[in-house]
Design a protein around this motif. Sequence first.
Motif, mmCIF file in Angstrom:
data_model
loop_
_atom_site.group_PDB
_atom_site.id
_atom_site.type_symbol
_atom_site.label_atom_id
_atom_site.label_comp_id
_atom_site.label_asym_id
_atom_site.label_seq_id
_atom_site.Cartn_x
_atom_site.Cartn_y
_atom_site.Cartn_z
ATOM 1 N N LEU A 207 0.837 -1.194 0.000
ATOM 2 C CA LEU A 207 0.000 0.000 0.000
ATOM 3 C C LEU A 207 0.874 1.248 0.000
ATOM 4 O O LEU A 207 1.679 1.453 0.915
ATOM 5 N N LEU A 208 0.707 2.064 -1.040
ATOM 6 C CA LEU A 208 1.443 3.318 -1.182
ATOM 7 C C LEU A 208 0.508 4.494 -0.939
ATOM 8 O O LEU A 208 -0.687 4.414 -1.207
ATOM 9 N N LEU A 209 1.075 5.590 -0.484
ATOM 10 C CA LEU A 209 0.331 6.833 -0.345
ATOM 11 C C LEU A 209 1.092 7.941 -1.045
ATOM 12 O O LEU A 209 2.231 8.245 -0.696
ATOM 13 N N GLU A 221 5.715 15.526 -5.810
ATOM 14 C CA GLU A 221 4.883 14.338 -5.618
ATOM 15 C C GLU A 221 5.732 13.294 -4.910
ATOM 16 O O GLU A 221 6.745 12.825 -5.444
ATOM 17 N N ALA A 222 5.331 12.948 -3.684
ATOM 18 C CA ALA A 222 6.126 12.062 -2.838
ATOM 19 C C ALA A 222 5.387 10.751 -2.585
ATOM 20 O O ALA A 222 4.197 10.608 -2.890
ATOM 21 N N LEU A 223 6.103 9.796 -1.981
ATOM 22 C CA LEU A 223 5.556 8.474 -1.688
ATOM 23 C C LEU A 223 5.842 8.082 -0.243
ATOM 24 O O LEU A 223 6.904 8.377 0.304
ATOM 25 N N ALA A 224 4.869 7.405 0.358
ATOM 26 C CA ALA A 224 5.054 6.767 1.660
ATOM 27 C C ALA A 224 4.480 5.362 1.577
ATOM 28 O O ALA A 224 3.644 5.072 0.713
ATOM 29 N N TYR A 225 4.926 4.477 2.473
ATOM 30 C CA TYR A 225 4.553 3.061 2.418
ATOM 31 C C TYR A 225 4.057 2.606 3.787
ATOM 32 O O TYR A 225 4.651 2.922 4.812
ATOM 33 N N SER A 226 2.987 1.829 3.776
ATOM 34 C CA SER A 226 2.484 1.239 5.014
ATOM 35 C C SER A 226 3.220 -0.057 5.304
ATOM 36 O O SER A 226 3.376 -0.898 4.414
ATOM 37 N N ASP A 227 3.625 -0.262 6.563
ATOM 38 C CA ASP A 227 4.396 -1.467 6.886
ATOM 39 C C ASP A 227 3.526 -2.706 7.082
ATOM 40 O O ASP A 227 4.051 -3.817 7.200
ATOM 41 N N ASN A 228 2.198 -2.544 7.123
ATOM 42 C CA ASN A 228 1.345 -3.727 7.276
ATOM 43 C C ASN A 228 0.348 -3.898 6.135
ATOM 44 O O ASN A 228 -0.556 -4.729 6.210
ATOM 45 N N GLY A 229 0.506 -3.104 5.063
ATOM 46 C CA GLY A 229 -0.361 -3.242 3.907
ATOM 47 C C GLY A 229 -1.744 -2.662 4.091
ATOM 48 O O GLY A 229 -2.629 -2.890 3.254
ATOM 49 N N ASP A 230 -1.955 -1.901 5.145
ATOM 50 C CA ASP A 230 -3.257 -1.289 5.365
ATOM 51 C C ASP A 230 -3.062 0.105 5.953
ATOM 52 O O ASP A 230 -1.956 0.495 6.342
ATOM 53 N N ILE A 231 -4.150 0.819 6.061
ATOM 54 C CA ILE A 231 -4.085 2.205 6.526
ATOM 55 C C ILE A 231 -3.665 2.316 7.986
ATOM 56 O O ILE A 231 -3.194 3.350 8.443
ATOM 57 N N THR A 232 -3.820 1.231 8.726
ATOM 58 C CA THR A 232 -3.497 1.218 10.150
ATOM 59 C C THR A 232 -2.010 1.018 10.426
ATOM 60 O O THR A 232 -1.587 1.025 11.585
ATOM 61 N N GLY A 233 -1.211 0.837 9.388
ATOM 62 C CA GLY A 233 0.204 0.549 9.575
ATOM 63 C C GLY A 233 1.028 1.776 9.933
ATOM 64 O O GLY A 233 0.541 2.903 9.997
ATOM 65 N N ARG A 234 2.323 1.530 10.163
ATOM 66 C CA ARG A 234 3.281 2.624 10.347
ATOM 67 C C ARG A 234 3.761 3.052 8.965
ATOM 68 O O ARG A 234 4.139 2.212 8.149
ATOM 69 N N TRP A 235 3.734 4.357 8.714
ATOM 70 C CA TRP A 235 4.045 4.861 7.382
ATOM 71 C C TRP A 235 5.502 5.311 7.305
ATOM 72 O O TRP A 235 5.968 6.077 8.139
#
Length: 293
Positions: A207-209, A221-235
Amino acid sequence: MKHQDINIRDPFVLVDTGTYYLYGTRADTCWMEADGFDCYTSKDMENWEGPFEVFHKPQDFWADKNCWAPEVHKYNGSYYMFATFKDSKVHGGTAILKASNPLGPFTPHSKKQITPGDWECIDGTFYLSPNKTPYMVFVHEWVQISDGAICAVELSKDLTKAVSQPFVLFHASEAAGWIVPITPQNRPGTHYVTDGPFLYRTEHNRLLLLWSSFGKEGYTEALAYSDNGDITGRWVQDNRLLFQKDGGHGMIFQNMNNDPYLTLHTPNEHLKERPVFYALREKDDTLWLKEKA
């Protein structure tokens, strides 16, 4: 017309039943009182028709100032517009409108803004979790908190209201590898901007943001990544910018051949903003620009 002839900010493309629908903030009224949103349509991403007005504020509408960043998402057979409105008496935020057709007319669906009434918020986007829980991801503005934040709130299944307390995904200053603070004359101090969140899932379920701020060459335009594949993860922030030279508030859509494309506006200058389209490729479970369309 060509996309170079369209003067909008914050472009958003919905692909539906063989047509591209391009929405955005009207550039000419972006920084003043505004009354609605338009859409442009295309069959080939080259030739566009419009503008077609898809929302016009009713006389009793709750917000009297800006109209920003419309996004249209298809959900449970209807079309929902997430759009930001500013008002001279209350805090601005993102409300949800609804229509039975991508060209509207869209009418108010949420009572007012979904975002907290005592927060200054912009740029709400839609996210549906793997277990089909709907969320709004949005910006808590730097103008209120100095270090802008990307936040989220769970929505009711019918998208009429928030059903949880908002929670922070990350603050702008966490992108320390590239972000440049702003120091406006009318707001003393050092401030960090967050703009335009958009979520995208890769072929391998990462999951990218996407989000925008300011870097050494302007709007980004930047990117962040969730460590658990969902919105509840650490970005986790990526120090590699997807687009770094005076363009941003982007989103990703798939063309008629299911190829991913990025659209954003550039330059980030009043009345010169235009939507552009870049083909994307996935490599190393992230996104890279492929070519300009």
